[in-house]
Each structure stands twice: as structure tokens, then as C-alpha cells.
Design an enzyme around this catalytic site. Structure first.
Site, short mmCIF file in Angstrom:
data_model
loop_
_atom_site.label_atom_id
_atom_site.label_comp_id
_atom_site.label_asym_id
_atom_site.label_seq_id
_atom_site.Cartn_x
_atom_site.Cartn_y
_atom_site.Cartn_z
N LYS A 139 5.14 2.50 -3.09
CA LYS A 139 5.02 3.92 -3.46
C LYS A 139 5.13 4.02 -4.97
CE LYS A 139 4.50 7.88 -1.40
NZ LYS A 139 3.77 8.07 -0.13
N LYS A 162 5.37 2.46 8.43
CA LYS A 162 4.13 3.07 8.93
C LYS A 162 3.06 2.00 9.14
CE LYS A 162 4.70 7.53 6.65
NZ LYS A 162 4.14 8.65 5.90
N LYS A 219 0.85 -1.19 0.00
CA LYS A 219 0.00 0.00 0.00
C LYS A 219 0.88 1.24 0.00
CE LYS A 219 -4.14 1.95 1.13
NZ LYS A 219 -3.97 2.78 -0.07
N THR A 255 -4.31 12.74 7.94
CA THR A 255 -2.90 12.92 8.28
C THR A 255 -2.77 13.97 9.38
OG1 THR A 255 -2.23 12.28 6.07
CG2 THR A 255 -0.62 13.49 7.36
N SER A 290 -6.80 5.33 5.05
CA SER A 290 -6.83 4.64 3.75
C SER A 290 -7.18 3.16 3.97
CB SER A 290 -5.48 4.73 3.05
OG SER A 290 -5.44 5.83 2.17
N ASN A 317 -2.02 20.38 2.44
CA ASN A 317 -3.03 19.48 3.02
C ASN A 317 -2.72 19.19 4.49
OD1 ASN A 317 -3.75 16.54 3.77
ND2 ASN A 317 -5.22 17.06 2.19
P1 NAD Z 1 1.01 19.91 -0.18
O1 NAD Z 1 1.59 19.87 -1.55
O2 NAD Z 1 -0.48 19.96 0.00
O3 NAD Z 1 1.63 21.17 0.65
C1 NAD Z 1 3.00 21.39 0.78
C2 NAD Z 1 3.23 22.72 1.48
O4 NAD Z 1 4.65 22.91 1.62
C3 NAD Z 1 2.72 23.94 0.70
O5 NAD Z 1 2.27 24.93 1.58
C4 NAD Z 1 3.98 24.41 -0.03
O6 NAD Z 1 3.94 25.80 -0.36
C5 NAD Z 1 5.02 24.12 1.04
N1 NAD Z 1 6.37 24.04 0.46
C6 NAD Z 1 6.74 23.48 -0.71
N2 NAD Z 1 8.06 23.64 -0.91
C7 NAD Z 1 8.54 24.30 0.19
C8 NAD Z 1 9.81 24.75 0.59
N3 NAD Z 1 10.90 24.59 -0.20
N4 NAD Z 1 9.92 25.37 1.79
C9 NAD Z 1 8.84 25.56 2.58
N5 NAD Z 1 7.61 25.17 2.24
C10 NAD Z 1 7.46 24.54 1.06
O7 NAD Z 1 1.62 18.63 0.57
P2 NAD Z 1 1.04 17.85 1.83
O8 NAD Z 1 0.13 16.77 1.36
O9 NAD Z 1 0.59 18.81 2.86
O10 NAD Z 1 2.38 17.12 2.32
C11 NAD Z 1 3.37 17.81 3.08
C12 NAD Z 1 4.33 16.78 3.65
O11 NAD Z 1 3.61 15.84 4.45
C13 NAD Z 1 5.08 15.96 2.59
O12 NAD Z 1 6.35 15.64 3.09
C14 NAD Z 1 4.25 14.69 2.49
O13 NAD Z 1 4.99 13.60 2.01
C15 NAD Z 1 3.85 14.53 3.96
N6 NAD Z 1 2.68 13.68 4.12
C16 NAD Z 1 1.47 14.07 3.66
C17 NAD Z 1 0.39 13.22 3.80
C18 NAD Z 1 -0.98 13.62 3.34
O14 NAD Z 1 -1.92 12.83 3.53
N7 NAD Z 1 -1.17 14.82 2.80
C19 NAD Z 1 0.56 11.96 4.40
C20 NAD Z 1 1.81 11.59 4.88
C21 NAD Z 1 2.89 12.47 4.73
#
Ligand code: NAD
Length: 414
Positions: free
Chosen positions: A106, A94, A70, A190, A348, A221
Site C-alpha cells: 500500500k 485479500k 500489489k 469493487t 486489477s 465509488n
Molecule cells: P470515495 O472517496 O469515492 O467515497 C467515500 C464516501 O464516503 C463519500 O460518499 C464520502 O462523502 C463518504 N464519507 C467520507 N467521510 C465520511 C464520514 N465521516 N461519514 C460518512 N460518510 C463519509 O471512496 P470509495 O473508493 O468509495 O471507498 C470507500 C471505502 O471502500 C473505503 O474504506 C475504501 O478503502 C474502500 N474500498 C474501496 C475500493 C475501491 O475500489 N473504490 C476498494 C476496496 C476498498
């Protein structure tokens, strides 16, 4: 020596350490040090201007000893094979940490959906499913959303797979729209999971949520929902950021206003003049720091300057191994990514269970089940860390890898 910023090789180091501590031999490390299966595909897509462009995509399946694999699918220009490998290994960890019957996987495509039309993104999503269809399926490998993919993309992928499979196959993918079998609470899962970790970590340090000052890097997100949940607890969110800069107000930012103004890529700071940099944001005086943006943000260079007493990693891989050591030596409690961001895969899993049984739960039921899984996982890892006198990252890897190692042993693979 230069700091190791390669997520794949630094993950291997901690997995090796965790297996050693659990008493496994070199053979088990050989099995788990990289994915069992790594597929690279080339996907030809007709663009809106009539030209054909061929995109490269990947699907990494780390280990399926426990059950089907997954993990999400990422659409991003910086997708690499090594990144896919590391992320699939983290998914195994995880799933082990929150005790799900899965191994990790992935996927990703090297592309920039921000520069593509909806039609092009749809054709690419469907092409990716056709390209990987032989190795995925509801009881083989179940994709989900990740960076720059969303419920609409999941819907197209599910529709394409259902055509190939000649059945309606909602359990093929998670993160779908509710009308297509998505779960209540998936979008915020998350951030919910991170919130539970922040609350549990605060309790361990004798801190009360409403007195806390919180800094969150990233307003996408994960970061934006988290900011909302944190301010709902009465805590002060004094700093947030996006890719273009950061906002700071020691009296607390107006999160509802910022949520209202941010765009779909999590950008909001461009609307303000008095911004600070992301670097300055990380070094602000606060109680809890949550990196929720991208990897390698806390490094040997700035770890000495972090002023929070608790760091909770919502992003994948925001802290290097050198920085983990520095923070731990300084007495800062670090709640690692493989635990803190496991809420998404947990809900999920709930979505897949609901699809398989054809019976759907209320948001309250989902939240209650998520809460139990996250609190159990936090307690378990915290106990391993304190009794063995190790950092929570190594403890989380030990807890996370054990289930897959045991399953592989029972199957007679090692
Ligand atoms: P997203 O794309 O919705 O948001 C990312 C945020 O980070 C945005 O505000 C963007 O402007 C900012 N950003 C991008 N580049 C940047 C930089 N160089 N410096 C500072 N800020 C920056 O992504 P997300 O889904 O919120 O995911 C964020 C992190 O959380 C990632 O590492 C992702 O792998 C992890 N994550 C997310 C989920 C999920 O369900 N959304 C689950 C597990 C892990």
C-alpha cells in the site's frame, strides 16, 4: 479498557489468531506481523505560486513470498505510517482470499488533492513515482488507485515510470484509462464484488434480493455503484449517506436520481433538507447494512443497536473487533472487508494479466471471471467459519494468510 481503534494493532491480533488456528508457530507470526519493507519518501513539488512544498509519502510492502506485491496509492491528509502498514497487510489477505499470485502493498501521500490544482497533483504523482521507482515495477510491486486517486493519476504515474524504465510499461500500474491498457469493468469492480457477497450472504440466510431493504453508508465509488447494482436486483435501497448526512425513505430511494446529482467526491445529501445523521443511518431498521465509507463506524457503542441481519463491509475496517464479537454473538452475519471488497484487486490483477499478454478481454469476460473468484472465495470462507464455529473475519484471515505462510515456508524463510 478503551476499545482498540488502531487498525494496525487490531489487524496483528487477528493475524496471530489465524496463524495459531492454522498451526503455525511464533516464527511465522514474527515474519508476517508487519511489512518486510517500509519506505518513507519526501517529495519536493513546485506549487503554482512558484513556492516549493515538500510532501511526505510512503510505500509499504507487506510480503513478497507469493509474488510481486500489489496495492493502491492513497492521497489523503490523514495518511499515516500505521495505516499504510495495516492496509498492506489487508492486501496480502485479500490476494490470498481470491487466490491471486501477489503479496500485499500500500502507498500514500499526506496531502489534500481537493485543495490542489491539476498541475500540482500531476507533479506530485510523478514525483512520488520517481521517489519509489527503485522498489516498484511490473514484477516487483504494482500500484493502483485508492482514496482520492483515479485513472488520470494512474496514467501520469505510468507515463513517469515508462520514462524511467525506457520502455512502455503498462503493467507497472493498474486502474489506468482503457486507452492506456486499463481493463473493462475495473471502475465498478469493487461494487460488483460487494454485490456478489450480498447475494451469497442473502442466500445463506434464505432471503430473496427483491424483498430486501438495504442501507449503504457512503456514496462514493464503492457505495454509489453498489446502490445502483442493488436497486437493479429489485431490492429497496432505503438509506444512503455521505460525509455530511444521510437520506432515509422506507419506500426506497430513487437511486438513478441521486447518482445523477452526486458530485465527484460522493456528496449528495447537501441538496436535501430532511436528512438524518450517519449515526442514525447505521441504526435503521433494514435487512442488509453495507458500510462503504470510512473505518471504525460500528463500535462497541452502537453494535447492540444495529438492526440488520447481515452486515457486508465494503469499506476497509468499518467494524472494530469488539463490535465484530457483539454482532456475531447477536447472530448477525458479518461478511468482512478483506473478502467483500476484494473485487477491486481481482480486476486489477486481470488488468495486469491483459497488459502482460497484450490481449484484452470484453466486459462480459471480466465479469464472469470476477464472479467465479468471488463466489469461490465466499463459499470457502463461509465453510471454514461454519465448520470451525468462528466468525467470518477470522475465517477470512485464515484463508487469506495461508498462501503467503506456505510460500514463505517453501522458500525457507521460516
Ligand atoms: P470515495 O472517496 O469515492 O467515497 C467515500 C464516501 O464516503 C463519500 O460518499 C464520502 O462523502 C463518504 N464519507 C467520507 N467521510 C465520511 C464520514 N465521516 N461519514 C460518512 N460518510 C463519509 O471512496 P470509495 O473508493 O468509495 O471507498 C470507500 C471505502 O471502500 C473505503 O474504506 C475504501 O478503502 C474502500 N474500498 C474501496 C475500493 C475501491 O475500489 N473504490 C476498494 C476496496 C476498498
Amino acid at each position: 479498557m478503551a476499545e482498540n481503534l488502531n487498525l494496525f494493532t487490531s489487524t496483528q491480533v487477528v493475524i496471530k489468531d489465524a496463524l495459531n488456528k492454522l498451526g503455525y508457530d511464533e516464527g511465522m507470526y514474527e515474519l508476517l506481523k508487519e511489512p518486510l519493507r517500509m519506505l518513507e519518501v519526501r517529495i519536493p513539488i513546485k506549487l503554482d505560486d512558484g513556492k516549493v512544498k515538500v510532501y511526505t509519502g510512503y510505500r509499504a510492502q507487506h510480503n513478497d513470498a507469493v509474488g510481486p506485491t500489489k496495492g493502491g496509492v492513497r492521497f489523503h491528509p490523514q495518511v499515516t505510517e500505521d495505516e499504510m502498514k495495516a492496509l498492506s497487510m489487508w492486501m496480502t489477505l485479500k490476494c490470498g482470499i481470491v487466490d491471486l499470485p501477489y503479496g500485499g502493498a500500500k502507498g500514500g501521500i499526506i496531502c489534500d488533492p481537493r485543495q490542489m490544482s491539476m498541475g500540482e497533483v500531476e507533479r506530485l504523482s510523478r514525483g512520488y513515482v520517481r521517489a519509489i521507482s527503485q522498489i516498484v515495477g511490473p514484477s516487483k510491486d504494482i500500484p493502483a488507485p485508492d482514496v482520492f486517486t483515479n485513472s488520470q493519476i494512474m496514467a501520469w504515474m505510468m507515463d513517469e515510470y515508462s520514462r524511467i524504465d525506457e520502455f512502455n510499461s503498462p503493467g507497472f500500474i493498474t486502474g489506468k484509462p482503457i486507452v492506456l491498457g486499463g481493463s473493462q469493468g475495473r471502475e465498478r469492480a469493487t461494487a460488483q464484488g460487494v454485490t456478489i457477497c450480498v447475494e451469497e450472504a442473502a442466500k445463506k440466510r434464505g432471503l430473496v434480493m427483491k424483498d430486501l431493504r438495504i442501507v449503504i453508508q457512503g456514496f462514493g465509488n464503492a457505495g454509489s455503484f453498489l446502490a445502483k447494482f442493488m436497486s437493479d436486483t429489485g431490492a429497496k435501497v432505503i438509506g444512503i449517506s455521505d460525509a455530511y448526512g444521510a437520506l432515509h425513505d422506507p419506500n426506497g430511494l430513487d437511486i438513478d436520481y441521486l447518482l445523477d446529482r452526486r458530485d465527484s467526491f460522493g456528496t449528495v445529501t447537501t441538496l436535501f433538507e430532511n436528512t438524518i445523521t450517519n449515526k442514525e443511518l447505521l441504526e435503521l431498521d433494514c435487512d442488509i447494512l453495507v458500510p462503504a465509507a470510512i473505518e471504525n463506524q460500528i463500535t462497541a457503542e452502537n453494535a447492540h443497536k444495529i438492526r440488520a441481519s447481515i452486515v457486508v463491509e465494503a469499506a476497509n475496517g468499518p467494524t472494530t473487533s469488539e463490535a465484530t464479537k457483539i454482532l456475531t454473538d447477536r447472530g448477525i452475519l458479518l461478511v468482512p472487508d478483506v473478502l467483500a471488497s476484494a473485487g477491486g484487486v481481482t480486476v486489477s490483477y486481470f488488468e495486469w494479466v491483459q497488459n502482460n499478454q497484450g490481449y484484452y478481454w470484453s466486459e462480459e469476460e471480466v465479469n464472469e471471471k470476477l464472479y467465479k473468484k468471488m463466489v469461490n472465495a465466499f463459499e470457502n470462507i463461509y465453510t471454514v467459519a461454519t465448520t470451525r464455529n468462528i466468525d467470518m473475519r477470522l475465517a477470512a484471515y485464515m484463508v487469506g494468510v495461508r498462501k503467503t505462510a506456505e510460500a514463505a515456508r517453501f522458500r525457507g524463510w521460516v
